[in-house]
Enzyme design. Structure first.
Site, PDB file in Angstrom:
ATOM      1  N   LYS A  27      18.995  75.782  36.856  1.00 49.30           N
ATOM      2  CA  LYS A  27      19.614  77.065  36.548  1.00 49.30           C
ATOM      3  C   LYS A  27      20.362  76.998  35.210  1.00 49.30           C
ATOM      4  CE  LYS A  27      21.930  79.342  39.847  1.00 49.30           C
ATOM      5  NZ  LYS A  27      21.561  80.777  39.997  1.00 49.30           N
ATOM      6  N   ARG A  97      28.269  78.579  40.729  1.00 50.50           N
ATOM      7  CA  ARG A  97      27.010  78.302  41.454  1.00 50.50           C
ATOM      8  C   ARG A  97      26.547  76.876  41.196  1.00 50.50           C
ATOM      9  NH1 ARG A  97      24.066  83.713  41.906  1.00 50.50           N
ATOM     10  NH2 ARG A  97      25.245  85.049  40.490  1.00 50.50           N
ATOM     11  N   GLY A 106      18.611  77.942  48.045  1.00 49.45           N
ATOM     12  CA  GLY A 106      19.413  78.298  49.206  1.00 49.45           C
ATOM     13  C   GLY A 106      20.074  77.120  49.875  1.00 49.45           C
ATOM     14  N   MET A 108      22.362  74.972  48.542  1.00 52.18           N
ATOM     15  CA  MET A 108      23.759  74.708  48.203  1.00 52.18           C
ATOM     16  C   MET A 108      24.514  76.024  48.024  1.00 52.18           C
ATOM     17  SD  MET A 108      23.458  71.276  45.976  1.00 52.18           S
ATOM     18  CE  MET A 108      22.354  72.063  44.844  1.00 52.18           C
ATOM     19  N   ARG A 352      13.465  81.031  36.528  1.00 51.53           N
ATOM     20  CA  ARG A 352      12.908  79.716  36.862  1.00 51.53           C
ATOM     21  C   ARG A 352      11.413  79.898  37.119  1.00 51.53           C
ATOM     22  NH1 ARG A 352      15.784  79.289  42.817  1.00 51.53           N
ATOM     23  NH2 ARG A 352      14.724  81.081  43.737  1.00 51.53           N
ATOM     24  N   HIS A 477      13.709  84.987  52.054  1.00 51.09           N
ATOM     25  CA  HIS A 477      13.753  83.546  52.286  1.00 51.09           C
ATOM     26  C   HIS A 477      12.495  83.058  53.006  1.00 51.09           C
ATOM     27  CE1 HIS A 477      14.828  80.025  54.805  1.00 51.09           C
ATOM     28  NE2 HIS A 477      15.345  79.599  53.669  1.00 51.09           N
ATOM     29  N   SER A 793     -18.164  50.792  49.085  1.00 48.57           N
ATOM     30  CA  SER A 793     -17.394  51.998  49.359  1.00 48.57           C
ATOM     31  C   SER A 793     -16.134  51.554  50.079  1.00 48.57           C
ATOM     32  CB  SER A 793     -18.207  52.955  50.224  1.00 48.57           C
ATOM     33  OG  SER A 793     -17.413  54.070  50.543  1.00 48.57           O
ATOM     34  N   CYS A 861     -14.281  56.149  50.549  1.00 43.23           N
ATOM     35  CA  CYS A 861     -14.637  57.167  51.529  1.00 43.23           C
ATOM     36  C   CYS A 861     -13.578  57.299  52.617  1.00 43.23           C
ATOM     37  CB  CYS A 861     -16.006  56.866  52.148  1.00 43.23           C
ATOM     38  SG  CYS A 861     -16.044  55.345  53.105  1.00 43.23           S
ATOM     39  N   TYR A 881     -16.671  57.210  42.063  1.00 44.61           N
ATOM     40  CA  TYR A 881     -16.481  58.496  42.726  1.00 44.61           C
ATOM     41  C   TYR A 881     -15.463  58.349  43.852  1.00 44.61           C
ATOM     42  CZ  TYR A 881     -19.143  56.543  46.536  1.00 44.61           C
ATOM     43  OH  TYR A 881     -19.532  55.743  47.567  1.00 44.61           O
TER      44      TYR A 881
END
Lengths: 904, 904
Positions: A27, A97, A106, A108, A352, A477, A793, A861, A881
């Site tokens: 903030k 704040r 929310g 703090m 934000r 919220h 694999s 895999c 892969y």
């Protein structure tokens, strides 16, 4: 000189900027940034997170110089705004704040209107000419300050009961009742004055001292309270869930108050610069005239959609749109903003990133749109697309691929609310977060239904399939948290009426009780009774675009684990470049085949066994034909039978109970004899630790007929499909090899079968033989094994089990989750690859394997093949892969692109 | 020039020598050596193993030049001995014998008296003047040649029935009967002539051709037969069991016949240069006057102790003693010799090391004695002692530490035979090798009882606890094989009378049937009815001497695994330098403690659990006090509780059956309710793969009270014992650590308890905290773990299980033995450490651990700690100590010395 702890913003420039997030919190950094780019931000100052850290490390004391710096900046603030804290004529009021480096919405505390006392109240009345407003502000301040700053945390030793918000609201309600007022706004200045007086009396009675009237003391107490709120239970829980370190600390933002509740040309609102649900390019949010910000966020009063602002204050609305555009251009991201209009003047209180609370679908669309708009980079091709890829996190794709309500389902919704977080969910109704958590943990599917939600309810979100609220919209919220978690949410569904005591909600005549099944559709906002059919998610055009960009960038192949033709088809649709794991034993488990499989296992003679295998052969052949056809020439790795054979037989305990019962009830019957025969067979095959028993290639060495049949089926299928004109590339994977001699013996035996079939059919197939690397010894001796293998694999599920010496089935509930909670393990190693342990083996095996066989094809895999952090590791160690479930293929494609971009 | 395949010996010198073992076989090399050192060896030549290898590699053909070389050497032989093959006046007779590089006693074939036909028979008569002797030789030759050279191997396509020895013996028996003869010697020349004629007739009838009369053809056929015998079933089985490679091949020894059956001044014998049973310095063996060697080896006639030779031919006896001394001095080893006396002249037919067929006790005594006699090296201190150490193999010590009959047992033996291989054994009587193998494999303890044994019985030795024979002495087949295997054996117990058909043996009135239990004492030769109490073996003075030499040489410490004070005492007596593993859970399993342990596990409340633990505490404390006192200041590593808790509860399946029965028979009773309660408790703790479940340090983290109690008990015990004046060095071992954080958390918690106890008691204890390294992840992250550990102990049992992904309980019977048989694994990795897989992890862990903690103490406490090959590995990777069961401590001390000597 003392260290700098306080950073000023105001008067067109700020000491901080957006890059100073860890020092000033999100903030604070953004307030500074907005100030610097010329946006109207009420002036103020930010106390850095370092002050907070010092505070905790030194027994809750301030670092040297902090007091002086605060005083200095306060004086500067008074000068810039031309007001004085506590002044009887022109008082400065501030908000205090928190603001952490990582957003903890929310979690703090916040205090508004700080600076009010009996003197400065007079100044506020003098300045605003609005006695009612001033008393209302004073009332709110006393309530909030008492609750947030002085009541302390519940269950903590310094908790003071009776100072909570509720106690003061009760006083207000009493006065309202006495005055016969219906709404808060019906209470006049005198009424509010009485509320203030009674609140102060109540405070003194509870606290033993009068309400603190010195504004500087108020400020010091509020600052401390913000510091302390970093470690309240809610915040700690949140950090644990989100894996946020505990030692970051919070900043404290002290900012000049502006008032959205100064009449009809005032107001307050929250908005996203684009629609956080769909990604549509349109400012999206809520606005509430003549109100303070807390009213909107808490959902206390119902806000209106933001475009209605255009009608009541068109000039300010246009100014807001310009600000939004400027912010997007500056931050190159969707923004989530808070603003207040005081007497027609717009103030920005926060901005934000809107990403954490946007749906996956929206983030993908926004990233693609912004790239193509040239907003991310002017060089769209070279840089813009890459930036778009990095804007999207793999979990965004995960969330958007959740199941959706089947559009063909002809169900009538019983209600409609705000489509706050997309996806469909079905479950039993529960009315408390505790119930949702408890029943969810027990494996039950539940929908959490609440009038509205608060940070105290967040633990229930984790246990619930979806969330339904009565109050609050897309920025409430519930909506924010649900979107962040990828849980479906219908918010603000005001057609329902909830009775928490009776544990039910009603819609007209319909009563829905706790435990009743409902379905919610977070994509459209609809609510249904019962379970509604759902369909798999589809790829949006934007996602397809984004993933095509990912494919241009990534170097890892993305294959899929698929056991059936329809899985293979789906995998191809999602962009899989091969099948990395086709588990043949699933085919054995199907109901029409299981009796034949059991016959084969229990065979007394070679002949009986071969007879059963002869009947299985054509079935397996058809399975493989389907998969080869679906993959149209892409490679298909087929793993030969892996689990211990007793998994195909009836359950031992069940048999034991039945046999015991028959022994008593029907001794001497053939029924008993047969039951005992089966019991004996199962007992002879039982193992202490089946995970480490007779399975994988060990089975093939002890009982070669099964895998010979499988290889015959594979090659017969391959020949037939190739004859149809479809190219085929089968790769035979031999599981659980620990010593190269196992592979040598099995490969020799099976290659004979393969060659025989190709000869019989007169067709030549391009094939490979390879092995899973899934036990430590295989990884440790990979150099030897690679001489006999065409591919490796990594079966990281079993490799993790054996490397850790942990049986997943037993461990997760019994201790593994506790390990993660206590921080003994950084994460569940079955979800995210353990790079420092298992990863070392993988790295060794890849290096040694490639050294002795440079053409070795290497993939993974295990489940980790679909986990983004693990995919980055796979990229770094140079696998060819990753292979994952079809639904994770798109995620893996993005993660593979990220890995390539981050590890150039 | 053609390669040299044939090596001559005779006339005082030989082309070969003792170092050419792999080319000439053991017998051939030693015949050459003996010739070279001037001993009286009948001349001959050896065809090398390379000829045999060529023979197999080229479709059973001879290499170029071999025919010529044979002819050449034959001529040379004829010249040296002055006789001619097939000559009618002075015929050369030869023996043809196999001789492999590695001794395979009795596994391959021999032909004697080769060269006889109707003509040379006359020459033999002429030369010896003994018609009876000549016909007897001819009879024997026909029988042996037919059996060995021409009948072929049973079950092979070229097998010719009717040519076996038995058929010819039947003819001899018939003639004997006809003549009314009792003994073989009662048959005169005419009788033998009839036997010869009838044998030849029988041969021609069976074979379709007359008996081969050309001596050169006889020689060629016999040579081929020896080559072929390398691959007969017996030989192949033997090689498989002894891990001898299949491609070594055998040599063929063709040697001039000498005759021990030429009257009373002739004879034959076998001897050891020292007593192979006790090691006493005294020539030991058997002698049979007027007999051929085969009679002694096969035990057909009962030989007399060799010292009786002194009476009948004192001069030759003295000559034999001189030869023995010369051989020992030359070979620096006990020798096993065969000799023949032909008309007063001594000939040496064979010498070889007597070690393979000597008891462990003998080998140890001989090594120590020879070293001190200066026979091994003149520099006794510097070199002699080291050579003595290398003379003894670890298994010699193993064998001599077998259990012995308790001397205090007042049992009366029912019979007494030759004490052929020491140690006591008890088991059920069986009368065939097949039964012994089958029942032994099934886990039953059996004693194999046979009239005598042959190479065909060897598979039965493996399954038996011990062997009892009626015929043959300390050099009989049974004795040799039993000593080689370290199995107790009583041989030549002629008091017993065996009836194989009735499956019983009798001693006077006593009848012992199949399945009856007997005990044998191979140390004294006694046989008992029933089970007789045994005692642990004791160290002999020579062993103590040898091991004191070992301790001077070895660099590895040798510690012991001991759970009880008496184990600890025994371990010290055997030379253990510490306790490397004290398993605390064994203490929990004792009958008086188990109910308390169960109460603790099933506790519903903290209080109940603590109450049970409070009662366990003093018991554990006493355990530890006993161990500390026994170890008198040596370090003691105590492992905290390791197994999953359900191991302490009743068996699940048993409970399930009981509960099911009660549900039907006694519904509603409290008995049922209690049973179900227990069943539920057990079910809630059951695990899919308990090996990988909630055990080890995981238990401690989930339920810390148990290990806190244990550490309290350890430290209270340590303080008390230290107060008594005995030094204590406890080392607390935390099992199953996979992540350093586990160790950190547990260590922190437990070190708190330790410090608290020391404070309470006011005593300071020198202690360590460390961990087992027993899962791959621990080894892979050992560098991190070593920062929190004072010591590592490799738990190679579990480390092998997890590294291989093999559960030992399940695997050994189901596939591991098959793997070893098929050569997929070189050895059972639970017996001998897998150096290429598990060993890599150990090496990595030692290096990384020492790097981050140079003071780290590193040892091994798995079963491999007592395995010589594994001990050598431990030496090479630089461990501080190995820890094994007390009875393996002496073995480990020697193995550690060997490791030091071999890896200087």
């Amino acid at each position: 000189m003392a260290k700098k702890y306080v950073y000023f913003f105001g008067g067109g420039k700020a000491e901080g900027n957006a890059g100073m997030r860890s020092l000033l919190g999100g903030k604070g950094a953004n307030l500074a940034e907005m100030t610097n780019i010329g946006l109207p931000v009420p002036p103020g100052y930010t106390i850095s997170t370092e002050a907070c850290k010092f505070y905790y490390e030194h027994g809750e004391t301030y670092p040297p110089g902090l007091e002086e710096q605060i005083e200095e900046n306060l004086t500067k603030l008074e000068t810039v705004v031309g007001k004085k804290l506590g002044d009887i004529e022109n008082p400065l009021l501030v908000s205090v704040r928190s603001g952490a480096p990582i957003s903890m919405p929310g979690m703090m505390d916040t205090v508004l209107n700080l600076g009010l006392n009996d003197q400065s109240l007079q100044g506020l009345i003098y300045q605003t000419g609005d006695e009612r407003f001033a008393y209302d502000s004073y009332r709110r301040f006393i309530m909030m300050f008492s609750d947030v700053v002085l009541s302390g945390e519940k269950n903590s030793p310094d908790y003071r009961p009776g100072l909570e918000r509720l106690a003061f609201e009760k006083i207000f309600d009493e006065v309202k009742k006495k005055m016969g007022a219906k709404e808060d706004t019906d209470v006049d200045a005198n009424g509010l004055k009485e509320v203030v007086e009674r609140s102060k009396e109540h405070f003194e009675k509870q606290y033993g001292k009068p309400f603190p009237s010195d504004p500087r003391e108020q400020l010091r107490l509020a600052t401390n309270a913000v510091f302390k709120s970093w470690n309240n239970k809610r915040a700690c829980d949140f950090r644990r869930i989100k894996n946020i370190p505990d030692d970051l600390g919070t900043a404290v933002n002290v900012q000049t108050m502006v008032f959205g509740n100064m009449g009809e040309n005032s107001g307050t609102g929250v908005a996203f610069t684009r629609d956080p649900s769909t990604g549509q390019k349109k400012v999206y949010g809520n606005f509430l005239a003549n109100a303070q910000g807390e009213d909107v966020v808490a959902g206390i009063r119902q806000a209106v959609p933001i475009d209605q602002m255009q009608e009541v204050m068109p000039g300010v609305y246009q100014q807001l749109l310009d600000v939004c555009h400027l912010l997007e251009k500056h931050y190159k991201d969707i923004q989530d903003i808070e603003f207040t209009i005081e007497k027609g003047k717009l103030y920005m209180l926060q901005c934000r990133s809107g990403k954490p609370t946007a749906t996956g679908q929206a983030v993908v669309k926004i990233a693609v749109d912004m790239a193509l708009e040239g907003l991310l980079d002017e060089n769209i091709e070279e840089k813009g697309k890459k930036k778009a890829l990095l804007m999207v996190e793999p979990q965004h794709i995960d969330h958007m691929l959740h199941r959706q309500i089947d559009p063909r389902a002809e169900a009538e919704p019983i209600a409609k609310g705000v489509n706050a977080s997309s996806g469909a969910a079905t479950g039993a109704v529960v009315f408390s977060a505790d119930d949702a958590e408890r029943r969810g943990k027990a494996g039950e599917k539940v929908i959490l239904v609440r009038p509205e939600t608060t940070p105290d309810d967040v633990h229930g979100f984790y246990g619930a399939q979806g969330i339904l609220t009565q109050i609050g919209g897309a920025t409430s919220h519930a909506a924010l948290v649900a979107r962040g978690m990828g849980k479906p949410c219908v918010a603000g569904c005001d057609q329902i009426s909830i009775d928490l005591e009776a544990k039910q909600f009603t819609i007209g005549d319909i009563i829905v009780k706790e435990g009743d099944i409902i379905s919610i559709d977070g994509t459209t906002g609809r609510v249904f009774l019962g379970e509604i059919p759902t369909i798999e998610a589809q790829m949006t055009p934007e996602l397809q675009t984004l993933l095509s960009w990912a494919d241009q960038v990534k170097r890892l192949g993305v294959w899929a684990n698929a056991d059936y033709p329809h899985d293979a088809t789906r995998a191809r649709e999602f962009g899989a470049q091969g099948i990395g794991l086709c588990r043949t034993e699933h085919m054995f488990m199907e109901t029409d085949r299981l009796p034949i499989v059991q016959e084969m296992i229990l065979a007394k003679t070679e002949q009986q066994r071969h007879s059963a295998l002869d009947r299985l052969l054509p079935l397996q052949r058809e399975d493989f034909k389907g998969i080869f056809r679906a993959m149209k020439g892409l490679p298909v790795i087929i793993r030969l039978i892996d689990p211990p054979l007793h998994e195909f037989l009836p359950d031992h305990d069940q048999l034991l109970v039945e046999a015991t019962e028959l022994r008593i009830k029907s001794p001497g019957t053939t029924q008993l004899a047969e039951k005992e025969k089966m019991l004996q067979a199962v007992e002879s095959m039982r193992e202490q630790n089946p995970m480490l028993g007779l399975r994988g290639c060990r089975l093939g060495l002890v009982m070669p007929e099964i895998i010979e049949m499988q290889v015959r089926a594979i090659f017969e299928a391959a020949c037939e499909v190739k004859t149809e004109g479809v190219d085929v590339h089968p790769e035979i994977m031999i599981p659980l090899v620990g010593h190269v001699n196992e592979l040598k013996a099995v490969r020799q035996q099976l290659e004979g079968v393969a060659k025989k079939v190709m000869e019989e059919q007169g067709v030549d197939i391009d094939y490979k033989f390879g092995t899973m690397i899934e036990i430590p010894r295989a990884a440790l001796t990979a150099g030897e094994i690679a001489k006999t293998a065409d591919f490796f694999s990594f079966g990281t599920n079993d490799l993790t089990q054996t490397t850790f010496g942990i049986s997943r089935d037993d461990a997760e509930a019994k201790f593994l989750m506790k390990y993660v909670e206590k921080g003994i393990l950084p994460a569940n190693p079955f979800q995210t690859l353990d790079q420092t342990g298992v990863g070392v083996l993988i790295r060794m095996a890849v290096e040694a394997g490639r050294q002795s066989n440079p053409n070795l094809e290497v993939g993974i895999c295990g489940e980790h093949g679909g986990d983004p952090a693990s995919i980055e590791f796979c990229h770094r160690v140079g696998l060819n892969y990753v292979s994952c479930s079809p639904y994770r293929v798109p995620i893996a494609r993005l993660a593979a692109a990220h890995a390539a971009l981050k590890n150039h």
